[in-house]
Design an enzyme around this catalytic site. Structure first.
Site, mmCIF file in Angstrom:
data_model
loop_
_atom_site.group_PDB
_atom_site.id
_atom_site.type_symbol
_atom_site.label_atom_id
_atom_site.label_comp_id
_atom_site.label_asym_id
_atom_site.label_seq_id
_atom_site.Cartn_x
_atom_site.Cartn_y
_atom_site.Cartn_z
ATOM 1 N N THR A 28 -17.381 44.208 8.789
ATOM 2 C CA THR A 28 -16.433 44.660 7.765
ATOM 3 C C THR A 28 -15.662 43.471 7.179
ATOM 4 O O THR A 28 -15.451 43.396 5.962
ATOM 5 C CB THR A 28 -15.448 45.692 8.361
ATOM 6 O OG1 THR A 28 -16.211 46.761 8.914
ATOM 7 C CG2 THR A 28 -14.514 46.239 7.306
ATOM 8 N N LYS A 49 -20.300 51.977 2.418
ATOM 9 C CA LYS A 49 -20.452 52.091 3.867
ATOM 10 C C LYS A 49 -21.142 53.435 4.035
ATOM 11 O O LYS A 49 -20.469 54.477 4.114
ATOM 12 C CB LYS A 49 -19.068 52.048 4.534
ATOM 13 C CG LYS A 49 -19.043 52.385 5.998
ATOM 14 C CD LYS A 49 -19.251 51.197 6.884
ATOM 15 C CE LYS A 49 -19.305 51.630 8.350
ATOM 16 N NZ LYS A 49 -19.586 50.518 9.249
ATOM 17 N N ASP A 66 -13.344 51.672 7.405
ATOM 18 C CA ASP A 66 -14.038 50.481 6.893
ATOM 19 C C ASP A 66 -14.258 50.610 5.387
ATOM 20 O O ASP A 66 -14.029 49.670 4.620
ATOM 21 C CB ASP A 66 -15.418 50.337 7.562
ATOM 22 C CG ASP A 66 -15.331 49.769 8.968
ATOM 23 O OD1 ASP A 66 -14.205 49.562 9.460
ATOM 24 O OD2 ASP A 66 -16.403 49.540 9.568
ATOM 25 N N GLU A 127 -22.357 47.845 3.891
ATOM 26 C CA GLU A 127 -22.149 47.541 5.313
ATOM 27 C C GLU A 127 -22.850 48.581 6.175
ATOM 28 O O GLU A 127 -22.604 49.781 6.052
ATOM 29 C CB GLU A 127 -20.650 47.534 5.669
ATOM 30 C CG GLU A 127 -20.453 47.187 7.153
ATOM 31 C CD GLU A 127 -19.059 47.445 7.707
ATOM 32 O OE1 GLU A 127 -18.102 47.518 6.917
ATOM 33 O OE2 GLU A 127 -18.949 47.565 8.933
ATOM 34 N N GLY A 128 -23.716 48.109 7.056
ATOM 35 C CA GLY A 128 -24.441 49.013 7.946
ATOM 36 C C GLY A 128 -23.532 49.595 9.010
ATOM 37 O O GLY A 128 -22.431 49.104 9.260
ATOM 38 N N ALA A 129 -24.012 50.659 9.635
ATOM 39 C CA ALA A 129 -23.260 51.288 10.731
ATOM 40 C C ALA A 129 -23.698 50.667 12.041
ATOM 41 O O ALA A 129 -24.890 50.579 12.320
ATOM 42 C CB ALA A 129 -23.532 52.792 10.745
ATOM 43 N N GLY A 130 -22.745 50.237 12.858
ATOM 44 C CA GLY A 130 -23.083 49.694 14.177
ATOM 45 C C GLY A 130 -23.980 48.481 14.068
ATOM 46 O O GLY A 130 -23.716 47.571 13.288
HETATM 47 N N1 LIG Z 1 -14.228 35.450 12.400
HETATM 48 C C1 LIG Z 1 -13.343 36.217 13.048
HETATM 49 N N2 LIG Z 1 -12.343 35.648 13.773
HETATM 50 C C2 LIG Z 1 -11.464 36.426 14.434
HETATM 51 N N3 LIG Z 1 -11.461 37.764 14.429
HETATM 52 C C3 LIG Z 1 -12.407 38.367 13.728
HETATM 53 C C4 LIG Z 1 -13.409 37.638 13.008
HETATM 54 N N4 LIG Z 1 -14.258 38.534 12.398
HETATM 55 C C5 LIG Z 1 -13.784 39.745 12.737
HETATM 56 N N5 LIG Z 1 -12.689 39.666 13.527
HETATM 57 C C6 LIG Z 1 -11.940 40.803 14.097
HETATM 58 O O1 LIG Z 1 -12.819 41.503 14.963
HETATM 59 C C7 LIG Z 1 -12.619 42.903 14.840
HETATM 60 C C8 LIG Z 1 -13.936 43.581 14.442
HETATM 61 O O2 LIG Z 1 -14.330 43.120 13.147
HETATM 62 P P1 LIG Z 1 -15.019 44.119 12.122
HETATM 63 O O3 LIG Z 1 -15.236 43.339 10.863
HETATM 64 O O4 LIG Z 1 -14.248 45.391 12.003
HETATM 65 O O5 LIG Z 1 -16.403 44.373 12.877
HETATM 66 P P2 LIG Z 1 -17.548 45.451 12.575
HETATM 67 O O6 LIG Z 1 -17.419 45.875 11.156
HETATM 68 O O7 LIG Z 1 -18.833 44.720 12.865
HETATM 69 O O8 LIG Z 1 -17.323 46.575 13.535
HETATM 70 C C9 LIG Z 1 -11.525 43.122 13.814
HETATM 71 O O9 LIG Z 1 -10.308 43.334 14.487
HETATM 72 C C10 LIG Z 1 -11.508 41.821 13.032
HETATM 73 O O10 LIG Z 1 -10.235 41.557 12.516
HETATM 74 MG MG LIG Z 2 -17.241 47.774 10.352
#
Ligand SMILES: Nc1ncnc2c1ncn2[C@@H]1O[C@H](COP(=O)(O)OP(=O)(O)O)[C@@H](O)[C@H]1O
Ligand SMILES: [Mg+2]
Length: 153
Positions: A28, A49, A66, A127-130
Site C-alpha cells: 500500500t 484495490k 487501503d 494493489e493486489g490482496a495479500g
Molecule cells: N519502507 C518502509 N519502512 C518502514 N515502514 C514501512 C515501510 N513500508 C511499509 N511500512 C509500514 O509497514 C506497514 C505495512 O505496510 P503496507 O503498505 O500497509 O503493507 P501491505 O499493503 O503489503 O499490507 C505499515 O504500517 C507501513 O506504514
Molecule cells: Mg495493503
C-alpha cells in the site's frame, strides 16, 4: 495487414500491478507513493484495490481502508464500487473471507471496474490482496484478475 491484437492494444492504458510476498510488506505504501509521484508529475492516475478484506462491506466510504489511502494519494474521486469492488469483513484471504459470508467472488464486475478505470485515467495502479499466491476463487490467483492487462512488479 492489420496487426494482431496484443495485450497492449486491448488495454492501451499503461499501469502497474503491485504485489508482494504477503500482507504487511509495504504494497500500500509503495502503491500510494507511486500514485503521489505520478500525480505530482501531472499524470491522471487511477487506483484500484480489487479485493480488500477486514473492511466493512456496507461502508459506502473507503475511509480507513487501503483503497481509501490509495485514492487520497492519487487525488481521485472514483466510486468506491469501482476502486474496491470486492470488500469483505473477515481479515483473511478473499476466498476464505467470502466463504465465511457465504459468498463467491465473481471476477467479471472486477474486470469491468478495471476497464472503467482504464477508460477514465491515463495510468492505473492496482494493489493486489495479500501475497502473489493469495486465492481469490478456487484456481484463480490475485494477479490473474484485478491486474489483468497490467505489468507486475
Ligand atoms: N519502507 C518502509 N519502512 C518502514 N515502514 C514501512 C515501510 N513500508 C511499509 N511500512 C509500514 O509497514 C506497514 C505495512 O505496510 P503496507 O503498505 O500497509 O503493507 P501491505 O499493503 O503489503 O499490507 C505499515 O504500517 C507501513 O506504514
Ligand atoms: Mg495493503
Amino acid at each position: 495487414m492489420l496487426p494482431h491484437p496484443t495485450p497492449h492494444t486491448l488495454h492501451p492504458t499503461p499501469g502497474l500491478f503491485i504485489t508482494g510476498t504477503g500482507t504487511g510488506v509495504g504494497k500500500t505504501i509503495v502503491t500510494g507513493a507511486l500514485a503521489a509521484i505520478l500525480r505530482q508529475r501531472g499524470v491522471d492516475v487511477g487506483v484500484m484495490k480489487p479485493f480488500e478484506t477486514g473492511v466493512a462491506p456496507g461502508n459506502a466510504s473507503l475511509e480507513g481502508s487501503d483503497a481509501g489511502f490509495l485514492q487520497r494519494m492519487a487525488g481521485t474521486a472514483d466510486e468506491p464500487e469501482i476502486v474496491c469492488p470486492v470488500r469483505l469483513a473477515a481479515p483473511a484471504a478473499p476466498l476464505v473471507a467470502a466463504a465465511l459470508e457465504g459468498r463467491e467472488i465473481h471476477l467479471s464486475p472486477v474486470l469491468d471496474a478495471f476497464r472503467e478505470l482504464c477508460r477514465r485515467h491515463e495510468f492505473v495502479l492496482v494493489e493486489g490482496a495479500g501475497g502473489l499466491a493469495v486465492p481469490i476463487r478456487v484456481q484463480t490467483l490475485s494477479p490473474e484478475s484485478g491486474g489483468r492487462g497490467a505489468r507486475a512488479i
